[in-house]
Design a protein around this motif. Structure first.
Motif, PDB file in Angstrom:
ATOM      1  N   PRO A  83       2.927   6.231   4.819  1.00  0.00           N
ATOM      2  CA  PRO A  83       3.431   6.426   3.380  1.00  0.00           C
ATOM      3  C   PRO A  83       3.255   4.890   2.892  1.00  0.00           C
ATOM      4  N   GLY A  84       2.977   5.123   1.459  1.00  0.00           N
ATOM      5  CA  GLY A  84       2.944   3.931   0.706  1.00  0.00           C
ATOM      6  C   GLY A  84       2.428   4.061  -0.869  1.00  0.00           C
ATOM      7  N   SER A  85       3.104   3.090  -1.690  1.00  0.00           N
ATOM      8  CA  SER A  85       2.602   2.857  -2.886  1.00  0.00           C
ATOM      9  C   SER A  85       1.052   2.948  -3.179  1.00  0.00           C
ATOM     10  N   PHE A  86       0.935   3.201  -4.640  1.00  0.00           N
ATOM     11  CA  PHE A  86      -0.632   3.175  -4.634  1.00  0.00           C
ATOM     12  C   PHE A  86      -1.182   2.020  -4.504  1.00  0.00           C
ATOM     13  N   ASP A  87      -0.831   0.713  -4.960  1.00  0.00           N
ATOM     14  CA  ASP A  87      -1.393  -0.635  -4.426  1.00  0.00           C
ATOM     15  C   ASP A  87      -1.655  -0.748  -2.978  1.00  0.00           C
ATOM     16  N   ALA A  91      -5.409  -0.892  -1.389  1.00  0.00           N
ATOM     17  CA  ALA A  91      -5.694  -2.023  -0.463  1.00  0.00           C
ATOM     18  C   ALA A  91      -6.176  -1.599   0.774  1.00  0.00           C
ATOM     19  N   GLU A  92      -5.766  -0.528   1.208  1.00  0.00           N
ATOM     20  CA  GLU A  92      -6.065   0.135   2.789  1.00  0.00           C
ATOM     21  C   GLU A  92      -7.360   0.629   2.767  1.00  0.00           C
ATOM     22  N   ALA A 151      11.091   4.141 -15.792  1.00  0.00           N
ATOM     23  CA  ALA A 151      10.640   3.677 -14.537  1.00  0.00           C
ATOM     24  C   ALA A 151       9.209   4.496 -14.281  1.00  0.00           C
ATOM     25  N   ALA A 152       8.564   3.750 -13.580  1.00  0.00           N
ATOM     26  CA  ALA A 152       7.349   4.297 -13.587  1.00  0.00           C
ATOM     27  C   ALA A 152       6.484   3.614 -11.899  1.00  0.00           C
ATOM     28  N   PRO A 153       6.082   4.721 -11.074  1.00  0.00           N
ATOM     29  CA  PRO A 153       5.539   4.530 -10.014  1.00  0.00           C
ATOM     30  C   PRO A 153       4.082   3.659 -10.246  1.00  0.00           C
ATOM     31  N   SER A 154       3.860   2.974  -9.179  1.00  0.00           N
ATOM     32  CA  SER A 154       2.263   2.411  -9.107  1.00  0.00           C
ATOM     33  C   SER A 154       1.233   3.467  -9.161  1.00  0.00           C
TER      34      SER A 154
END
Length: 270
Positions: A83-87, A91-92, A151-154
């Motif tokens: 799992p992970g944020s958009f950033d 990057a991956e 509030a906002a996700p990446s």
């Protein structure tokens, strides 16, 4: 774009929101599992933190896992879920040749970043508030009202606000974000419409106060992933069995297009 001087607001409000969030959602051990045949070529599949894909402990939803297990087994690949944020996802996928993303919006500025294998869903970006919130108005009115109260996700969400100079609190988990709005921790949120389809979110009494045009979200992989692996994955993802499992897992409110090529520089898969 918002001027740099506008962003020091994040220190105290973000600290307060972080403390509030701790009371809204406490995760168990985050998703870290592998699916697919032992000893098969391995890829890392980055998973967005959305209720469409993971539960409130960041574990794959059972129907999503069933679909991905089919794809992994039929394509003879070992998938490590992360799992992970958009950033982090971006990057991956741009640094490591064995990385893929489960659900990335296909935008013109991203076209050359990855190989786009298959559409998994069409969805809208929406702005949400509590059902009793008095806001009535258009998008311009909303953006003025939302300044320092959203509030906002990446990902694509924050640039939408930044271009209008709207200050926001960063909260990558869309389920936690929705709960914060429902509890009045923050007035507005910007999320995928699919977030409101989750049973635990549907019961929170949220409403959509504005929405944008639908976007296609894709299963996409690094451009450095070997062509043979990319082709296998694309063919399985677009196969009849995988498509049926995808529809059950992710819904099929809008039929996704499957006409685009898997490789921006190569032949189409169908």
């Amino acid at each position: 774009m918002a001027s740099p001087r506008r962003h020091p607001f994040l220190l105290l409000p973000f600290l307060a929101l972080s403390l509030a969030l701790a009371g809204v959602w406490t995760p168990a051990k985050a998703l870290d599992e592998e699916i697919g045949p032992e000893g098969a070529p391995r890829i890392t599949l980055m998973v967005p933190l959305t209720p469409l894909l993971v539960d409130d402990h960041q574990q794959l939803l059972p129907l999503v896992r069933r679909w991905l297990a089919h794809v992994a087994n039929r394509s003879e690949m070992r998938m490590r879920m992360q799992p992970g944020s958009f950033d982090r996802r971006l990057a991956e996928i741009t640094r490591y040749p064995d990385s893929c993303i489960l659900g990335m919006a296909r935008l013109p500025e991203r076209e050359k970043l990855t190989n786009w294998l298959s559409v998994i869903r069409r969805d809208r970006v929406i702005f949400i508030a509590r059902s009793g919130d008095p806001f009535q108005g258009g998008m311009a009115d909303l953006l003025r009202e939302a300044d320092n109260r959203i509030a906002a996700p990446s990902g694509l969400y924050r640039p939408i606000l930044e271009k209008q100079g709207v200050r926001y609190a960063p909260v990558d988990d869309q389920r936690a974000l929705a709960r914060m709005v429902a509890l009045g921790r923050i007035r507005f949120g910007i999320v995928l419409a699919g977030t409101l389809e989750s049973p635990d979110i549907r019961s929170l009494g949220l409403r959509t106060v504005a929405e944008m045009e639908p976007l296609e979200y894709w299963f996409t992989c690094s451009r450095e992933l070997p062509a043979s692996m990319t082709l296998r994955l694309a063919q399985v993802l677009r196969g009849t069995e995988a498509e049926a499992l995808r529809r059950v897992a992710l819904g099929d409110a809008q039929q996704p297009s499957q006409a685009a090529p898997f490789n921006n520089d190569g032949p189409p898969t169908q």
